[in-house]
Design a protein around this motif. Structure first.
Motif, mmCIF file in Angstrom:
data_model
loop_
_atom_site.group_PDB
_atom_site.id
_atom_site.type_symbol
_atom_site.label_atom_id
_atom_site.label_comp_id
_atom_site.label_asym_id
_atom_site.label_seq_id
_atom_site.Cartn_x
_atom_site.Cartn_y
_atom_site.Cartn_z
ATOM 1 N N ARG A 240 78.669 32.306 25.932
ATOM 2 C CA ARG A 240 79.362 33.557 26.211
ATOM 3 C C ARG A 240 80.855 33.285 26.221
ATOM 4 N N PRO A 241 81.661 34.219 25.697
ATOM 5 C CA PRO A 241 83.112 34.018 25.734
ATOM 6 C C PRO A 241 83.601 33.682 27.142
ATOM 7 N N ALA A 242 84.408 32.629 27.247
ATOM 8 C CA ALA A 242 84.897 32.153 28.545
ATOM 9 C C ALA A 242 86.137 32.944 28.945
ATOM 10 N N ALA A 243 85.915 34.119 29.533
ATOM 11 C CA ALA A 243 87.025 35.017 29.848
ATOM 12 C C ALA A 243 86.963 35.546 31.276
ATOM 13 N N GLY A 244 86.157 34.928 32.118
ATOM 14 C CA GLY A 244 86.000 35.411 33.487
ATOM 15 C C GLY A 244 87.286 35.397 34.285
ATOM 16 N N PHE A 245 88.203 34.492 33.974
ATOM 17 C CA PHE A 245 89.443 34.367 34.736
ATOM 18 C C PHE A 245 90.417 35.523 34.476
ATOM 19 N N LEU A 246 90.082 36.419 33.526
ATOM 20 C CA LEU A 246 90.974 37.533 33.199
ATOM 21 C C LEU A 246 90.752 38.762 34.074
ATOM 22 N N LYS A 247 89.797 38.679 34.987
ATOM 23 C CA LYS A 247 89.536 39.799 35.882
ATOM 24 C C LYS A 247 90.810 40.141 36.658
ATOM 25 N N GLY A 248 91.176 41.420 36.620
ATOM 26 C CA GLY A 248 92.381 41.862 37.303
ATOM 27 C C GLY A 248 93.602 41.908 36.417
ATOM 28 N N SER A 249 93.510 41.364 35.209
ATOM 29 C CA SER A 249 94.625 41.442 34.263
ATOM 30 C C SER A 249 94.490 42.721 33.443
ATOM 31 N N LYS A 250 95.441 42.952 32.554
ATOM 32 C CA LYS A 250 95.400 44.118 31.686
ATOM 33 C C LYS A 250 94.790 43.809 30.320
ATOM 34 N N VAL A 251 94.157 42.656 30.218
ATOM 35 C CA VAL A 251 93.531 42.242 28.958
ATOM 36 C C VAL A 251 92.140 42.852 28.870
ATOM 37 N N GLU A 252 91.881 43.627 27.816
ATOM 38 C CA GLU A 252 90.578 44.266 27.649
ATOM 39 C C GLU A 252 89.535 43.241 27.220
ATOM 40 N N VAL A 253 88.440 43.194 27.949
ATOM 41 C CA VAL A 253 87.337 42.296 27.631
ATOM 42 C C VAL A 253 86.071 43.122 27.469
ATOM 43 N N ASN A 254 85.456 43.035 26.322
ATOM 44 C CA ASN A 254 84.172 43.679 26.071
ATOM 45 C C ASN A 254 83.132 42.566 26.071
ATOM 46 N N ARG A 255 82.505 42.287 24.943
ATOM 47 C CA ARG A 255 81.686 41.065 24.864
ATOM 48 C C ARG A 255 82.589 39.849 24.813
ATOM 49 N N GLY A 256 83.734 40.001 24.163
ATOM 50 C CA GLY A 256 84.783 38.994 24.143
ATOM 51 C C GLY A 256 86.103 39.694 24.390
ATOM 52 N N ILE A 257 87.207 38.969 24.227
ATOM 53 C CA ILE A 257 88.534 39.568 24.389
ATOM 54 C C ILE A 257 88.857 40.354 23.123
ATOM 55 N N VAL A 258 89.066 41.644 23.266
ATOM 56 C CA VAL A 258 89.284 42.516 22.113
ATOM 57 C C VAL A 258 90.687 42.282 21.546
ATOM 58 N N VAL A 259 90.760 42.013 20.238
ATOM 59 C CA VAL A 259 92.044 41.747 19.581
ATOM 60 C C VAL A 259 92.199 42.617 18.342
ATOM 61 N N ASP A 260 93.461 42.806 17.923
ATOM 62 C CA ASP A 260 93.730 43.488 16.659
ATOM 63 C C ASP A 260 93.830 42.458 15.540
ATOM 64 N N ASP A 261 94.286 42.859 14.375
ATOM 65 C CA ASP A 261 94.330 41.933 13.242
ATOM 66 C C ASP A 261 95.475 40.931 13.324
ATOM 67 N N ARG A 262 96.316 41.037 14.345
ATOM 68 C CA ARG A 262 97.335 40.017 14.607
ATOM 69 C C ARG A 262 96.867 39.095 15.737
ATOM 70 N N MET A 263 95.650 39.299 16.196
ATOM 71 C CA MET A 263 95.055 38.574 17.312
ATOM 72 C C MET A 263 95.695 38.928 18.645
ATOM 73 N N GLU A 264 96.414 40.032 18.712
ATOM 74 C CA GLU A 264 97.012 40.451 19.972
ATOM 75 C C GLU A 264 96.012 41.282 20.767
ATOM 76 N N THR A 265 96.007 41.097 22.071
ATOM 77 C CA THR A 265 95.091 41.812 22.954
ATOM 78 C C THR A 265 95.709 43.147 23.375
ATOM 79 N N SER A 266 95.038 43.819 24.313
ATOM 80 C CA SER A 266 95.553 45.091 24.833
ATOM 81 C C SER A 266 96.810 44.893 25.676
ATOM 82 N N ALA A 267 97.082 43.656 26.086
ATOM 83 C CA ALA A 267 98.281 43.344 26.867
ATOM 84 C C ALA A 267 99.335 42.746 25.935
ATOM 85 N N LYS A 268 100.460 43.399 25.825
ATOM 86 C CA LYS A 268 101.503 42.953 24.905
ATOM 87 C C LYS A 268 101.943 41.517 25.201
ATOM 88 N N GLY A 269 102.026 40.731 24.133
ATOM 89 C CA GLY A 269 102.460 39.347 24.279
ATOM 90 C C GLY A 269 101.350 38.375 24.609
#
Length: 425
Positions: A240-269
Motif C-alpha cells: 500500500r502507498p506509504a502515505a500515512g504520515f500525511l494525515k493533517g496536511s493539505k496533500v490529497e490522498v486517495n489510494r495513493g497521493i494524487v498528482v497531476d502530470d507534473r507530479m505536483e500534489t494538491s498542495a502547491k510545491g
C-alpha cells in the motif's frame, strides 16, 4: 532553492538527476527511514539466496550523492508534513524546512489480520534489504516456508528460499500466479517450472489461520480446510502507498497521493513519485498507483524537473512487469487481460514443453499489451509500439515470431521509435 526528498529509492534518484540537470546550486536533502543508500530492490531475493553479496546491492556509483551535493539523512523517519509552514517533522523531533518537497516513500507491505498471527516470531514481509537480511540470518533455523501471495514479491521470495534449500509452498487466492500480469496460460507455464524445481503452488485458496503454540509456528490452515506444515510464514500479498504520515496536511490522498502530470500534489510545491503516487494511466487517463520500477524513475525525473521550475509532462503509466524465475524470463506490459475480449484481437503462440509463450493484444491494429514467457526478445520494441501508437498492420503477422526485430520495421517506424523523445529503453 531548498529541495527535500522523502524516500531514497529509484524515484528519488530520478528526481535528484532531474533537479541537477536544471539547478546546480540548490540544496538537496534526502530523508530515508532505511539505513542503506539507494539499492536495487529487485535484487533482494538474490541477496537472500546468496547469489549476490551486499556489495552488489547498490546500483549507483559510490560518489553519486557527493557529486550531486546531496545531504543524506539515513535512518530518519518522517512522521508529519506541515504543508503551510513548509517543513517536515521527523520521529526524533527535529524539523526540516523545504521550498519544494518530493514524497517518494514507496509502499508498505499489506499484512491482513490472520487468525493466530499475533505473537508468532517467524512471520515476515519481503520488500526491503533488511527483510532479506533478517531471513538470511535465520536461515539455519528455517526448514519449511509458506508464502502467502503469488505476485512478484511472493515468487521472488520463494526463489530466494529455494536457493537456500528450504521447502517452499506458495498459496495464491487467484486462479494463477502473477494474476495481475499474466493470463491463465502464462501463469500455468511459470507454475509448472516452479513445481519442476520443487516449489509447491496452490491456487484458488488462502491462509485463514496460522497454527502453533506460543511464538512457534507448526503450520497453516487454508480456507479449503487443508493443513500445510511449516515453521515460517512470509506475507507477500502486496503493498500500500506509504502515505500515512500525511494525515493533517493539505496533500490529497486517495489510494495513493494524487498528482497531476507534473507530479505536483494538491498542495502547491509538494510533489509525489513512484509507488506512493496515484498518477495518470497511459490508456485510460484515470489515476491509480503504478508500482513499477522503471515508471517510478520516470515519475521521479518529471517531478525533479518540475521542482526545478521547468516543464516536463508525464505521458502516463504503462503497466510493465519483468521477472525471471529459474532461468525462465518473463515480461508483461500494457493490457494483458482485457475484460471484454470481443473488443480486442488476441494473437498467441505457446510451446509449454520449452516453457515458451507469447500473447499479443491488439485493438484497431494498435498494440495494447503483450505477455512474453521464455522468449522475451525485443520487448523494448513492443513497449515503444504501444507508447508511440504505431499501426502494426504491415507487420502484424511477425509479432509472434521470436526473431521479431528491426528487420521487420520500416525506416519510418524505426525513426519514430528511436527518436530521442520516443526512445525505447
Amino acid at each position: 532553492m531548498n529541495y527535500v526528498i522523502i524516500g531514497n529509492s529509484v524515484a528519488a534518484v530520478g528526481a535528484i538527476r532531474g533537479i541537477r540537470n536544471h539547478d546546480s546550486e540548490g540544496t538537496i536533502t534526502v530523508i530515508s527511514r532505511e539505513n542503506h543508500i539507494a539499492y536495487g530492490r529487485p535484487l533482494i531475493s538474490y541477496l537472500l539466496g546468496g547469489t549476490i553479496t551486499e556489495k552488489r546491492m547498490a546500483y549507483l556509483p559510490e560518489d553519486f550523492y557527493e557529486k550531486n551535493r546531496v545531504n543524506l539523512l539515513l535512518g530518519s523517519e518522517v512522521v508529519g508534513v506541515d504543508s503551510d509552514k513548509k517543513r517536515v517533522k521527523l520521529a526524533a523531533g527535529d524539523t526540516v524546512p523545504f521550498d519544494k518537497l518530493l514524497i517518494a516513500t514507496g509502499g508498505d507491505p499489506f499484512v491482513p489480520p490472520i487468525e493466530g498471527m499475533s505473537g508468532k516470531e517467524k512471520v515476515f514481509t519481503f520488500t526491503t534489504w533488511d527483510d532479506a537480511a533478517k531471513l538470511k540470518g535465520l536461515a539455519y533455523d528455517i526448514q519449511r516456508v509458506v508464502v502467502i501471495g503469488g505476485g512478484l514479491i511472493g515468487l521472488k521470495a520463494a526463489e530466494g528460499l529455494y536457493q537456500l534449500e528450504k521447502k517452499v509452498t506458495i498459496v495464491e487466492l487467484a486462479d494463477r500466479i502473477l494474476s495481475a500480469a499474466f493470463d491463465r496460460t502464462a501463469g500455468r507455464i511459470v507454475a509448472k517450472k516452479m513445481k519442476a524445481n520443487g516449489i509447491d503452488v496452490i491456487t484458488e485458496d488462502t491462509v485463514v489461520r496460522i497454527e502453533g503454540d506460543g511464538a512457534a509456528i507448526s503450520g497453516v490452515t487454508l480456507k479449503s480446510g487443508d493443513f500445510i506444515p511449516c515453521d515460517t510464514v512470509i506475507v507477500a500479498i502486496g503493498v500500500r502507498p506509504a502515505a500515512g504520515f500525511l494525515k493533517g496536511s493539505k496533500v490529497e490522498v486517495n489510494r495513493g497521493i494524487v498528482v497531476d502530470d507534473r507530479m505536483e500534489t494538491s498542495a502547491k510545491g509538494i510533489y509525489a513519485a513512484g509507488d506512493v503516487a496515484e498518477a495518470r494511466d497511459f490508456f485510460t487517463s484515470s489515476k491509480n498507483p503504478m508500482p513499477i520500477w522503471p515508471d517510478a524513475y520516470i515519475q521521479g525525473d518529471v517531478a525533479g524537473v518540475s521542482m526545478a521550475g521547468k516543464d516536463k509532462g508525464y505521458a502516463g503509466g504503462l503497466a510493465m512487469n519483468s521477472i525471471e524465475l529459474f532461468k525462465v524470463p518473463t515480461i508483461s506490459m500494457g493490457i494483458t487481460n482485457p475484460s471484454d475480449e470481443k473488443e480486442f484481437e488476441i494473437l498467441t503462440y505457446q510451446d509449454q514443453e520449452n516453457y515458451q509463450y507469447r500473447k499479443i493484444v491488439l485493438k484497431d491494429n494498435l498494440l495494447m499489451g503483450a505477455v512474453l514467457v521464455g522468449a522475451v526478445d525485443r520487448a523494448g520494441i513492443f513497449a515503444g509500439l504501444i507508447r508511440e501508437k504505431i499501426d502494426v498492420a504491415p507487420f502484424k503477422d511477425k509479432l509472434l515470431t521470436v526473431d521479431f526485430g528491426f528487420i521487420h520495421l520500416t525506416k519510418e517506424i524505426r525513426s519514430t521509435l528511436f527518436a530521442p523523445q520516443g526512445k525505447v529503453a
